[in-house]
Design a protein around this motif. Structure first.
Motif, mmCIF file in Angstrom:
data_model
loop_
_atom_site.group_PDB
_atom_site.id
_atom_site.type_symbol
_atom_site.label_atom_id
_atom_site.label_comp_id
_atom_site.label_asym_id
_atom_site.label_seq_id
_atom_site.Cartn_x
_atom_site.Cartn_y
_atom_site.Cartn_z
ATOM 1 N N SER A 1 38.208 45.931 50.602
ATOM 2 C CA SER A 1 39.449 45.386 51.142
ATOM 3 C C SER A 1 39.525 43.864 50.997
ATOM 4 N N LYS A 2 38.408 43.205 50.782
ATOM 5 C CA LYS A 2 38.385 41.750 50.657
ATOM 6 C C LYS A 2 38.533 41.294 49.207
ATOM 7 N N VAL A 3 38.689 42.216 48.284
ATOM 8 C CA VAL A 3 38.807 41.872 46.877
ATOM 9 C C VAL A 3 40.171 41.241 46.632
ATOM 10 N N ARG A 4 40.159 40.073 46.041
ATOM 11 C CA ARG A 4 41.416 39.390 45.736
ATOM 12 C C ARG A 4 42.005 39.996 44.469
ATOM 13 N N MET A 5 43.279 40.266 44.499
ATOM 14 C CA MET A 5 43.971 40.828 43.350
ATOM 15 C C MET A 5 44.642 39.695 42.574
ATOM 16 N N TYR A 6 44.598 39.790 41.261
ATOM 17 C CA TYR A 6 45.209 38.801 40.388
ATOM 18 C C TYR A 6 46.303 39.483 39.558
ATOM 19 N N PRO A 7 47.570 39.378 39.996
ATOM 20 C CA PRO A 7 48.671 40.049 39.275
ATOM 21 C C PRO A 7 49.026 39.310 37.985
ATOM 22 N N GLU B 1 34.583 44.045 28.938
ATOM 23 C CA GLU B 1 34.407 43.805 30.375
ATOM 24 C C GLU B 1 35.766 43.858 31.064
ATOM 25 N N TYR B 2 36.031 44.936 31.775
ATOM 26 C CA TYR B 2 37.295 45.090 32.498
ATOM 27 C C TYR B 2 37.051 45.023 33.993
ATOM 28 N N LYS B 3 37.918 44.330 34.701
ATOM 29 C CA LYS B 3 37.891 44.294 36.162
ATOM 30 C C LYS B 3 39.243 44.799 36.648
ATOM 31 N N SER B 4 39.218 45.775 37.525
ATOM 32 C CA SER B 4 40.471 46.371 37.989
ATOM 33 C C SER B 4 41.281 45.421 38.870
ATOM 34 N N SER B 5 40.663 44.377 39.392
ATOM 35 C CA SER B 5 41.390 43.444 40.257
ATOM 36 C C SER B 5 42.180 42.408 39.465
ATOM 37 N N ILE B 6 42.024 42.392 38.132
ATOM 38 C CA ILE B 6 42.716 41.421 37.291
ATOM 39 C C ILE B 6 43.679 42.167 36.370
ATOM 40 N N SER B 7 44.940 41.765 36.408
ATOM 41 C CA SER B 7 45.949 42.373 35.543
ATOM 42 C C SER B 7 45.659 42.027 34.082
ATOM 43 N N ASN B 8 45.945 42.963 33.193
ATOM 44 C CA ASN B 8 45.773 42.695 31.762
ATOM 45 C C ASN B 8 46.677 41.564 31.289
ATOM 46 N N ASN B 9 47.776 41.325 31.993
ATOM 47 C CA ASN B 9 48.724 40.272 31.616
ATOM 48 C C ASN B 9 48.510 38.989 32.415
ATOM 49 N N ARG B 10 47.308 38.804 32.916
ATOM 50 C CA ARG B 10 46.942 37.579 33.631
ATOM 51 C C ARG B 10 46.444 36.556 32.617
ATOM 52 N N MET B 11 46.927 35.331 32.712
ATOM 53 C CA MET B 11 46.497 34.280 31.795
ATOM 54 C C MET B 11 45.158 33.712 32.257
ATOM 55 N N VAL B 12 44.243 33.556 31.307
ATOM 56 C CA VAL B 12 42.895 33.054 31.597
ATOM 57 C C VAL B 12 42.490 32.025 30.551
ATOM 58 N N ARG C 1 37.919 31.612 33.301
ATOM 59 C CA ARG C 1 38.582 31.004 34.461
ATOM 60 C C ARG C 1 40.036 31.423 34.507
ATOM 61 N N ASP C 2 40.528 31.626 35.735
ATOM 62 C CA ASP C 2 41.928 31.947 35.924
ATOM 63 C C ASP C 2 42.768 30.720 35.572
ATOM 64 N N ALA C 3 43.801 30.912 34.776
ATOM 65 C CA ALA C 3 44.618 29.785 34.305
ATOM 66 C C ALA C 3 45.531 29.227 35.380
ATOM 67 N N GLU C 4 45.861 30.022 36.388
ATOM 68 C CA GLU C 4 46.771 29.555 37.433
ATOM 69 C C GLU C 4 46.025 28.906 38.590
ATOM 70 N N THR C 5 44.932 29.520 39.044
ATOM 71 C CA THR C 5 44.214 29.031 40.227
ATOM 72 C C THR C 5 42.954 28.248 39.901
ATOM 73 N N GLY C 6 42.392 28.462 38.718
ATOM 74 C CA GLY C 6 41.125 27.822 38.368
ATOM 75 C C GLY C 6 39.920 28.590 38.870
ATOM 76 N N ASP C 7 40.140 29.744 39.528
ATOM 77 C CA ASP C 7 39.028 30.558 40.027
ATOM 78 C C ASP C 7 38.167 31.023 38.863
ATOM 79 N N SER C 8 36.864 31.037 39.081
ATOM 80 C CA SER C 8 35.945 31.517 38.053
ATOM 81 C C SER C 8 35.838 33.027 38.136
ATOM 82 N N PHE C 9 35.971 33.695 36.994
ATOM 83 C CA PHE C 9 35.789 35.142 36.926
ATOM 84 C C PHE C 9 34.391 35.487 36.433
#
Length: 165
Positions: A52-58, A100-111, A141-149
């Motif tokens: 439940s604490k997993v952050r989703m990246y749309p 390497e696929y992560k279900s919490s990251i959308s395929n259309n997320r910019m990185v 890295r996430d292109a919008e937030t800078g979070d490291s994946f």
């Protein structure tokens, strides 16, 4: 006297039936009005689901480029490596190349995919092994937030020293 007891018993039974009917009707009206069942017991804390604490990246590939962090910021926040490439792309493209696929990251997320080399020793696998030279790092890295994946380390076979058998 017998007649008074019978009337009293009849009155008691009738009153009790009327009370039960009124209580049941009231509970049903409350449930109907609120749409929720009436809680008669104290609520027990439910366990929190594991993920439940997993952050989703749309998806964010439709956002303008000004909403993304700059290449300078990505390079500045990358680990100490000699950067050979920094590429803005979709997560789908990265996942297709690496598997390497992560279900919490959308395929259309910019990185941002940042690739580079580290000169000298680099500890890997929580210190259990060392790459003595020319470790290749790939950071995501996430292109919008800078979070490291995360990051991957590739070491030439002749440059690995293992400390665990």
């Amino acid at each position: 006297m017998k007649r008074i007891c019978t009337i009293f018993n009849l009155f008691t039974i009738t009153s009790l039936s009327a009370f039960i009917f009124a209580s049941t009707t009231t509970l049903l009206l409350v449930q109907t009005a609120t749409g929720k069942p009436v809680q008669t017991k104290k609520q027990v804390n439910q366990p929190i689901p594991f993920n439940s604490k997993v952050r989703m990246y749309p998806a964010n590939n439709s956002l303008p480029a000004t909403r993304f962090i700059t290449i300078e910021s990505v390079i500045k926040n990358s680990t100490k490596m000699r950067i050979t490439e920094a590429k803005l792309t979709t997560y789908e493209e990265f996942a297709a190349k690496t598997g390497e696929y992560k279900s919490s990251i959308s395929n259309n997320r910019m990185v941002w995919i940042v690739t580079g080399f580290v000169q000298g020793e680099l500890r890997m696998s929580k210190g259990r092994s060392v790459c003595t030279d020319n470790a290749k790092l790939v950071e995501l890295r996430d292109a919008e937030t800078g979070d490291s994946f995360g990051r991957s380390i590739y070491c030439p076979p002749n440059n690995v020293r293992n400390f665990m058998p």
